[in-house]
Enzyme design. Sequence first.
Site, mmCIF file in Angstrom:
data_model
loop_
_atom_site.group_PDB
_atom_site.id
_atom_site.type_symbol
_atom_site.label_atom_id
_atom_site.label_comp_id
_atom_site.label_asym_id
_atom_site.label_seq_id
_atom_site.Cartn_x
_atom_site.Cartn_y
_atom_site.Cartn_z
ATOM 1 N N CYS A 1 -2.599 9.127 5.951
ATOM 2 C CA CYS A 1 -1.325 9.088 6.689
ATOM 3 C C CYS A 1 -1.583 9.342 8.183
ATOM 4 C CB CYS A 1 -0.361 10.145 6.162
ATOM 5 S SG CYS A 1 0.086 9.926 4.440
ATOM 6 N N CYS B 1 5.291 8.096 2.349
ATOM 7 C CA CYS B 1 5.531 9.401 1.762
ATOM 8 C C CYS B 1 5.893 10.406 2.851
ATOM 9 C CB CYS B 1 4.296 9.871 1.005
ATOM 10 S SG CYS B 1 2.881 10.157 2.064
ATOM 11 N N ASP C 1 2.767 2.356 2.520
ATOM 12 C CA ASP C 1 3.184 2.891 3.824
ATOM 13 C C ASP C 1 3.113 1.875 4.957
ATOM 14 O OD1 ASP C 1 0.404 3.244 3.597
ATOM 15 O OD2 ASP C 1 0.607 5.412 3.430
ATOM 16 N N CYS D 1 0.829 -1.206 0.000
ATOM 17 C CA CYS D 1 0.000 0.000 0.000
ATOM 18 C C CYS D 1 0.870 1.267 0.000
ATOM 19 C CB CYS D 1 -0.919 0.034 1.214
ATOM 20 S SG CYS D 1 -2.008 -1.366 1.309
#
Lengths: 405, 132
Positions: free
Chosen positions: B107, B64, B39, B37
Amino acid sequence: MLKFPIYFDNQATTPVDPRVLEAMLPYFTERFGNAASRNHRYGWEAEEAVEAARKQVADLIGANPKEIVFTSGATESDNLAIKGAVYMYREKGDHVITALTEHKAVIDTCKRLEKEGFRVTYLPVKPDGLVDLDALRDAITAKTVLITIMAANNEIGVLQPVAEIGAMAKERGVLFHTDAVQAAGKVPFDVNACNAHLASISAHKMYGPKGVGALYVRRRQPRVLLSPIIDGGGHERGMRSGTLNVPGIVGFGKAAELCRLEMAQESARIRALRDRLNAKLHAGLDELHVNGSMEHRLPGNLNISFAYVEGESLLMGINDVAVSSGSACTSASLEPSYVLKALGTGDDLAHSSIRFGLGRFNTEDEVDYVAGKVVAVVRKLREMSPLYEMAKDGVDLAKMEWREH
Amino acid sequence: MAYSDKVVDHFNNPRNVGSLPKQDPTVGTGLVGAPECGDVMKLQVRVNPETGVIDEAKFKTFGCGSAIASSSLATEWLKGKTVDEALTIKNTDIVAELSLPPVKVHCSVLAEDAIKAAIADYQQKQQAGPSS
């Protein structure tokens, strides 16, 4: 002196060569005529300039000038080639063959055709990115009208065996279109050597302006007919109506001429730069995966996955270098690069990929700077990466049970 | 994509990068996300058994810049909080602090999940471990 950000994204677009710009400028102002105006000097001048450019573009790919249809760019060329051919030859069949790694301009055109009732075969590629010729041979049926396979891939720079594909298409009486946008001007590409019936090219990938491209349409053995997709004044022998972009076309011609004259020298220089970059990255880092064949590849392309480092964070760390990533995070879609997936690259490595695209105006100093920067940032990010830590501790990441969110 | 100054700051100067001993009974480890995915976050806390206060927090993140910044910020916020206080940290707090755009909200969700997973791991150890 380095100029920042350093541009290493020459597969996305290239800067206009100053010699190209110089050739274009008069056609914006004093020679602004419409090439279709037959009654005065303004029109004649414009037409003359367009015909000179048509010859320059034709010469680059071994075509006759009458076989060049100017368009707004490669996306339009791909659409015209594919739709124009299958609509024209619908009675002969309803089957198109392409590959999973084609540009979206080809893939999405094929998807639309499927909605209209055509059948499309999307050939898988081998792990090195090349189309399997046996699979292609097996896919051709009596109903196949068109094979569309690109000459060079935009992400991984892999060169497809277009000569073999063209020969096969000819033998089986199937039309062959190739998206030669990345190949033309960079490596020898000749429409007769590869038996292409249709070929798409674009000015801005070869140091010409954006907004202008061409479609090569074979005129002899056999004469290929296309059903136009834009209706209007019947320009470009009825295949592409619309007032010609005269300054763009003049620039395209000049760009094509420069590529033809300088290709041998330029490609050797760019290949040396690319190889230097590759060597320096490998010297500084372990666990690198080059995506796609190194042997059959554009001189200026290097696509590398930096294992355990996510592509977007790497881009952020090297923000004084302009490159592209195959990571989903950089684009609107949630899926990572479909090209890398087609090669069998795992999603994790696809998320870790960077495309370096070197071109005419890059220098050895730039390569050295970029290599040093990438090595330093990858090392820093790996220190921050739980995956790198786990891999070094001997954990098999593929066998882990991940808590997806 | 333009990043906020705070994301850039956390990315360039990440706080509390590192690892704590996973087997330590006072350490809780949360590992969330998946490589495919794009992360994965590992977040660890060390809790003072006397006071119930988190006196150390560490992270390692594959992801990221916004994912790295979210986890870096989370470790900053965790230090000095009790376990119960830590559980009140919401992903929306992280979004607000870092000015994350909508495409990067996941995130912050991952960071909240990592906090919860780390605390749950610590609490499980406390219940399972030999009572002192």
